[in-house]
Design an enzyme around this catalytic site. Structure first.
Site, PDB file in Angstrom:
ATOM      1  N   SER A  49       8.143   4.950   7.710  1.00 14.28           N
ATOM      2  CA  SER A  49       7.064   4.745   6.741  1.00 14.28           C
ATOM      3  C   SER A  49       6.513   3.330   6.875  1.00 14.28           C
ATOM      4  O   SER A  49       7.244   2.398   7.223  1.00 14.28           O
ATOM      5  CB  SER A  49       7.588   4.962   5.315  1.00 14.28           C
ATOM      6  OG  SER A  49       8.116   6.264   5.168  1.00 14.28           O
TER       7      SER A  49
ATOM      8  N   GLY B  52       0.820  -1.194   0.000  1.00 18.50           N
ATOM      9  CA  GLY B  52       0.000   0.000   0.000  1.00 18.50           C
ATOM     10  C   GLY B  52       0.860   1.252   0.000  1.00 18.50           C
ATOM     11  O   GLY B  52       2.048   1.220   0.312  1.00 18.50           O
TER      12      GLY B  52
ATOM     13  N   CYS C  68       5.993   9.511   0.194  1.00 17.01           N
ATOM     14  CA  CYS C  68       4.635   9.044   0.512  1.00 17.01           C
ATOM     15  C   CYS C  68       3.563   9.907  -0.148  1.00 17.01           C
ATOM     16  O   CYS C  68       2.398   9.925   0.286  1.00 17.01           O
ATOM     17  CB  CYS C  68       4.422   8.982   2.022  1.00 17.01           C
ATOM     18  SG  CYS C  68       5.675   8.007   2.877  1.00 17.01           S
TER      19      CYS C  68
ATOM     20  N   GLN D  31       2.316   5.220  -1.420  1.00 18.24           N
ATOM     21  CA  GLN D  31       2.947   5.893  -2.543  1.00 18.24           C
ATOM     22  C   GLN D  31       4.443   5.588  -2.567  1.00 18.24           C
ATOM     23  O   GLN D  31       4.890   4.576  -2.026  1.00 18.24           O
ATOM     24  CB  GLN D  31       2.689   7.394  -2.415  1.00 18.24           C
ATOM     25  CG  GLN D  31       1.213   7.775  -2.441  1.00 18.24           C
ATOM     26  CD  GLN D  31       0.766   8.278  -3.803  1.00 18.24           C
ATOM     27  OE1 GLN D  31       1.548   8.363  -4.756  1.00 18.24           O
ATOM     28  NE2 GLN D  31      -0.514   8.621  -3.907  1.00 18.24           N
ATOM     29  N   VAL D  32       5.204   6.494  -3.169  1.00 19.10           N
ATOM     30  CA  VAL D  32       6.630   6.267  -3.355  1.00 19.10           C
ATOM     31  C   VAL D  32       7.399   6.507  -2.055  1.00 19.10           C
ATOM     32  O   VAL D  32       7.064   7.389  -1.264  1.00 19.10           O
ATOM     33  CB  VAL D  32       7.181   7.176  -4.480  1.00 19.10           C
ATOM     34  CG1 VAL D  32       7.093   8.652  -4.109  1.00 19.10           C
ATOM     35  CG2 VAL D  32       8.607   6.787  -4.849  1.00 19.10           C
TER      36      VAL D  32
END
Length: 219
Positions: free
Chosen positions: A137, A71, A168, A73-74
């Site tokens: 994160s 799940g 993120c 983002q980057v």
């Protein structure tokens, strides 16, 4: 206390190799399979989560970009960042996804407290923060009722590659690390505390730390 976990210390390993192993382990496991926690560091790599958008990759340069099915983002991984992957049967442990996220966030907060660092989670964005700066994160995937992927805690690393992305998915999000807040602290200091706090919060035990299992990871 719940059943014992297998703990694996994998050292420095390419992201794609460990990702392949997590998938293979999860696909092969049964209701009788022991849960595992993997501690690992990765060479420099950007990973795009399922929700990742190309616009958040600003200037990746020579650092590889790998698509991930976790799940989020980057984000960026590199040496000096302690990654902990949690391969758990959530049904057996009576954990929901939200409760697992909360447990992992609490693990980080408790770990950092052991180094006199005050940290907190946020209700609007997964992860752990020091003020407005992010130090850890989170990103998970659930398959067949079992979790894989996990968390990445910045300990003593080169943070500059985070400037090449919107971490993120948040433009301007600043990243921090343990060694900036507790000088002289390294991975060898943090890893055993992180593991101990996770096991404590899970009310779980563990045997001796192991390495690669060729059945899933290759030699």
């Amino acid at each position: 206390m719940s059943e014992s976990l297998v703990i694996r210390q994998l050292g420095l390993q390419p992201y794609e190799r460990v990702s392949f192993a997590m998938h293979r382990f999860t696909d092969a496991r049964s209701t009788a399979s022991a849960d595992e926690i993997w501690l690992v560091q990765h060479p420099q790599v950007f990973t795009q989560g399922q929700a990742g958008k190309a616009e958040h990759l600003l200037q990746p340069g020579a650092i590889p970009v790998v698509q991930s099915d976790r799940g989020g983002q980057v984000t960026f991984h590199g040496p000096g960042q302690q990654v902990m992957y949690v391969l758990l049967d959530l049904r057996r442990r009576r954990l929901g996804v939200r409760s697992l996220v909360t447990l992992l966030e609490q693990t980080i907060v408790a770990t950092l407290a052991c180094f006199s660092i005050s940290a907190h989670a946020r209700t609007d964005a997964p992860g752990v923060y020091i003020g407005a700066d992010k130090i850890c994160s989170l990103g998970l995937r659930i398959r067949k009722g079992c979790s894989f992927h996990g968390l990445a805690l910045n300990v003593a690393m080169d943070l500059s590659p985070f400037l090449r992305i919107n971490p993120c998915g948040y433009a301007g999000l600043r990243m921090t690390q343990v060694s900036d807040l507790a000088p002289g602290t390294g991975i060898d200091d943090v890893a055993p505390v992180l593991l101990a706090e996770c096991l404590r919060l899970m009310k779980a035990s563990a045997g001796e730390i192991q390495g690669w299992d060729p059945a899933y990871y290759g030699t």
